[in-house]
Design a protein around this motif. Structure first.
Motif, PDB file in Angstrom:
ATOM      1  N   GLU A   1     -22.669  -3.480 -66.704  1.00 47.34           N
ATOM      2  CA  GLU A   1     -23.568  -2.958 -65.676  1.00 47.34           C
ATOM      3  C   GLU A   1     -22.778  -2.335 -64.537  1.00 47.34           C
ATOM      4  OE1 GLU A   1     -26.052  -6.217 -64.541  1.00 47.34           O
ATOM      5  OE2 GLU A   1     -27.155  -6.199 -66.434  1.00 47.34           O
ATOM      6  N   ALA A   2     -21.655  -2.942 -64.175  1.00 43.73           N
ATOM      7  CA  ALA A   2     -20.862  -2.457 -63.062  1.00 43.73           C
ATOM      8  C   ALA A   2     -20.198  -1.119 -63.385  1.00 43.73           C
ATOM      9  CB  ALA A   2     -19.805  -3.484 -62.679  1.00 43.73           C
ATOM     10  N   THR A   3     -19.874  -0.856 -64.656  1.00 44.68           N
ATOM     11  CA  THR A   3     -19.183   0.378 -65.003  1.00 44.68           C
ATOM     12  C   THR A   3     -20.138   1.555 -65.196  1.00 44.68           C
ATOM     13  OG1 THR A   3     -19.201  -0.151 -67.358  1.00 44.68           O
ATOM     14  CG2 THR A   3     -17.270  -0.834 -66.101  1.00 44.68           C
ATOM     15  N   PHE A   4     -21.444   1.315 -65.404  1.00 47.54           N
ATOM     16  CA  PHE A   4     -22.384   2.409 -65.597  1.00 47.54           C
ATOM     17  C   PHE A   4     -22.773   2.990 -64.242  1.00 47.54           C
ATOM     18  CE2 PHE A   4     -26.782   4.017 -66.083  1.00 47.54           C
ATOM     19  CZ  PHE A   4     -26.466   5.098 -66.877  1.00 47.54           C
TER      20      PHE A   4
ATOM     21  N   ALA B   1     -24.257   9.229 -61.253  1.00 48.59           N
ATOM     22  CA  ALA B   1     -23.676  10.262 -62.124  1.00 48.59           C
ATOM     23  C   ALA B   1     -24.636  10.613 -63.256  1.00 48.59           C
ATOM     24  CB  ALA B   1     -22.332   9.802 -62.679  1.00 48.59           C
ATOM     25  N   ALA B   2     -25.325   9.599 -63.788  1.00 47.70           N
ATOM     26  CA  ALA B   2     -26.306   9.856 -64.855  1.00 47.70           C
ATOM     27  C   ALA B   2     -27.429  10.748 -64.336  1.00 47.70           C
ATOM     28  CB  ALA B   2     -26.864   8.543 -65.386  1.00 47.70           C
ATOM     29  N   MET B   3     -27.937  10.468 -63.127  1.00 46.73           N
ATOM     30  CA  MET B   3     -29.002  11.290 -62.538  1.00 46.73           C
ATOM     31  C   MET B   3     -28.508  12.721 -62.322  1.00 46.73           C
ATOM     32  SD  MET B   3     -32.147  11.459 -61.428  1.00 46.73           S
ATOM     33  CE  MET B   3     -32.975  10.181 -60.534  1.00 46.73           C
ATOM     34  N   GLN B   4     -27.282  12.876 -61.875  1.00 45.36           N
ATOM     35  CA  GLN B   4     -26.723  14.218 -61.686  1.00 45.36           C
ATOM     36  C   GLN B   4     -26.607  14.960 -63.014  1.00 45.36           C
ATOM     37  OE1 GLN B   4     -23.112  13.161 -59.614  1.00 45.36           O
ATOM     38  NE2 GLN B   4     -24.081  13.310 -57.593  1.00 45.36           N
ATOM     39  N   ALA B   5     -26.221  14.254 -64.060  1.00 46.00           N
ATOM     40  CA  ALA B   5     -26.123  14.877 -65.385  1.00 46.00           C
ATOM     41  C   ALA B   5     -27.500  15.309 -65.872  1.00 46.00           C
ATOM     42  CB  ALA B   5     -25.474  13.913 -66.381  1.00 46.00           C
ATOM     43  N   ILE B   6     -28.521  14.481 -65.642  1.00 47.57           N
ATOM     44  CA  ILE B   6     -29.888  14.827 -66.039  1.00 47.57           C
ATOM     45  C   ILE B   6     -30.368  16.044 -65.246  1.00 47.57           C
ATOM     46  CG2 ILE B   6     -32.297  14.026 -66.054  1.00 47.57           C
ATOM     47  CD1 ILE B   6     -30.386  12.724 -68.208  1.00 47.57           C
TER      48      ILE B   6
ATOM     49  N   GLU C   1     -25.427   3.357 -70.484  1.00 45.87           N
ATOM     50  CA  GLU C   1     -24.640   4.498 -70.960  1.00 45.87           C
ATOM     51  C   GLU C   1     -25.111   5.048 -72.295  1.00 45.87           C
ATOM     52  OE1 GLU C   1     -22.814   0.734 -72.389  1.00 45.87           O
ATOM     53  OE2 GLU C   1     -23.366   1.427 -70.412  1.00 45.87           O
ATOM     54  N   ASN C   2     -26.052   4.382 -72.960  1.00 42.67           N
ATOM     55  CA  ASN C   2     -26.551   4.859 -74.257  1.00 42.67           C
ATOM     56  C   ASN C   2     -27.930   5.500 -74.181  1.00 42.67           C
ATOM     57  OD1 ASN C   2     -24.285   3.850 -75.780  1.00 42.67           O
ATOM     58  ND2 ASN C   2     -25.107   1.812 -75.371  1.00 42.67           N
ATOM     59  N   MET C   3     -28.799   4.982 -73.313  1.00 44.08           N
ATOM     60  CA  MET C   3     -30.188   5.452 -73.253  1.00 44.08           C
ATOM     61  C   MET C   3     -30.693   5.365 -71.814  1.00 44.08           C
ATOM     62  SD  MET C   3     -32.787   6.481 -75.333  1.00 44.08           S
ATOM     63  CE  MET C   3     -32.438   5.826 -76.945  1.00 44.08           C
ATOM     64  N   LEU C   4     -31.347   6.420 -71.363  1.00 42.65           N
ATOM     65  CA  LEU C   4     -31.925   6.465 -70.023  1.00 42.65           C
ATOM     66  C   LEU C   4     -33.418   6.741 -70.109  1.00 42.65           C
ATOM     67  CD1 LEU C   4     -29.370   8.793 -68.187  1.00 42.65           C
ATOM     68  CD2 LEU C   4     -29.549   6.311 -67.985  1.00 42.65           C
ATOM     69  N   THR C   5     -34.163   6.155 -69.205  1.00 44.62           N
ATOM     70  CA  THR C   5     -35.552   6.525 -68.988  1.00 44.62           C
ATOM     71  C   THR C   5     -35.593   7.246 -67.652  1.00 44.62           C
ATOM     72  OG1 THR C   5     -36.351   4.578 -70.162  1.00 44.62           O
ATOM     73  CG2 THR C   5     -37.920   5.684 -68.716  1.00 44.62           C
ATOM     74  N   VAL C   6     -36.206   8.415 -67.628  1.00 42.20           N
ATOM     75  CA  VAL C   6     -36.262   9.210 -66.408  1.00 42.20           C
ATOM     76  C   VAL C   6     -37.721   9.514 -66.086  1.00 42.20           C
ATOM     77  CG1 VAL C   6     -35.501  11.332 -65.271  1.00 42.20           C
ATOM     78  CG2 VAL C   6     -34.032  10.247 -66.975  1.00 42.20           C
ATOM     79  N   GLU C   7     -38.108   9.181 -64.852  1.00 40.37           N
ATOM     80  CA  GLU C   7     -39.424   9.564 -64.334  1.00 40.37           C
ATOM     81  C   GLU C   7     -39.232  10.883 -63.602  1.00 40.37           C
ATOM     82  OE1 GLU C   7     -42.562   8.172 -60.875  1.00 40.37           O
ATOM     83  OE2 GLU C   7     -40.993   6.789 -61.484  1.00 40.37           O
ATOM     84  N   GLU C   8     -40.124  11.825 -63.860  1.00 42.40           N
ATOM     85  CA  GLU C   8     -39.992  13.153 -63.255  1.00 42.40           C
ATOM     86  C   GLU C   8     -41.324  13.662 -62.745  1.00 42.40           C
ATOM     87  OE1 GLU C   8     -36.338  14.974 -65.851  1.00 42.40           O
ATOM     88  OE2 GLU C   8     -38.345  15.264 -66.636  1.00 42.40           O
ATOM     89  N   GLU C   9     -41.239  14.622 -61.840  1.00 41.80           N
ATOM     90  CA  GLU C   9     -42.386  15.416 -61.407  1.00 41.80           C
ATOM     91  C   GLU C   9     -42.101  16.846 -61.847  1.00 41.80           C
ATOM     92  OE1 GLU C   9     -42.342  14.818 -57.184  1.00 41.80           O
ATOM     93  OE2 GLU C   9     -43.244  12.830 -57.336  1.00 41.80           O
TER      94      GLU C   9
END
Length: 171
Positions: free
Chosen positions: A35-38, A42-47, A116-124
């Motif tokens: 958890e500490a390394t994820f 950065a993930a949000m920026q990549a999305i 680091e394997n799967m993300l759920t993203v809420e968007e508008e």
């Protein structure tokens, strides 16, 4: 003899308890280290970067580059129609939106959860016609998975915030 047997039993119990405790602690610390390394930022920026590539392509009518943001086994689940499975079907569905007059799509990520394997993203999101007039807006939940070192859309489902259209008058 009895004292010796009791000593052996208590030693076995102590060693077993200590071993179990060490196993439990090591399993728990591994999860905390993961958890500490994820890096969610950065993930949000990549999305956000992938969404920009997608919306730029979509808004130019370039369904080939738009669909490249989807995983090979992706599903696109628009409202009021069957899900499109795989890039070829998704590309066809996106082309249908463009042919119907979709002129400008904008997507704004709101929140992200995952690892680091799967993300759920809420968007508008919002959609304009070719003249820039907003024709629809809503929200989405997307699953993104890591594929070949990049975040790719795995499941894409959305719906409108606008009221449903009234049915046509009956004859």
């Amino acid at each position: 003899m009895r004292k010796s047997l009791n000593f052996i039993k208590s030693t076995i119990v102590s060693v077993t308890a200590t071993t179990l405790l060490l196993v439990l602690v090591s399993c728990n610390s591994s999860k905390k280290e993961k958890e500490a390394t994820f890096d969610k930022v950065a993930a949000m920026q990549a999305i956000e970067k992938e969404n920009k590539i997608f919306t730029d392509a979509f808004n130019k009518g370039d369904t080939i580059n738009a669909v490249n943001g989807y995983a090979a086994d992706a599903k696109f689940m628009p409202p009021n129609q069957k899900a499109a499975s795989g890039r070829k079907d998704i590309q066809s569905t996106l082309a249908g939106f463009i042919k119907a007059g979709a002129g400008g799509l904008s997507i704004k990520p709101v929140e992200v959860w995952g690892d680091e394997n799967m993300l759920t993203v809420e968007e508008e999101w919002s959609m304009t016609d070719k003249d820039g007039k907003e024709v629809d807006r809503g929200k989405a939940l997307e699953l993104w998975k890591m594929e070949d070192g990049k975040w790719k859309l795995f499941r894409d489902i959305f719906n409108s915030d606008l009221p449903c259209m009234a049915p046509p008058p009956s004859k």
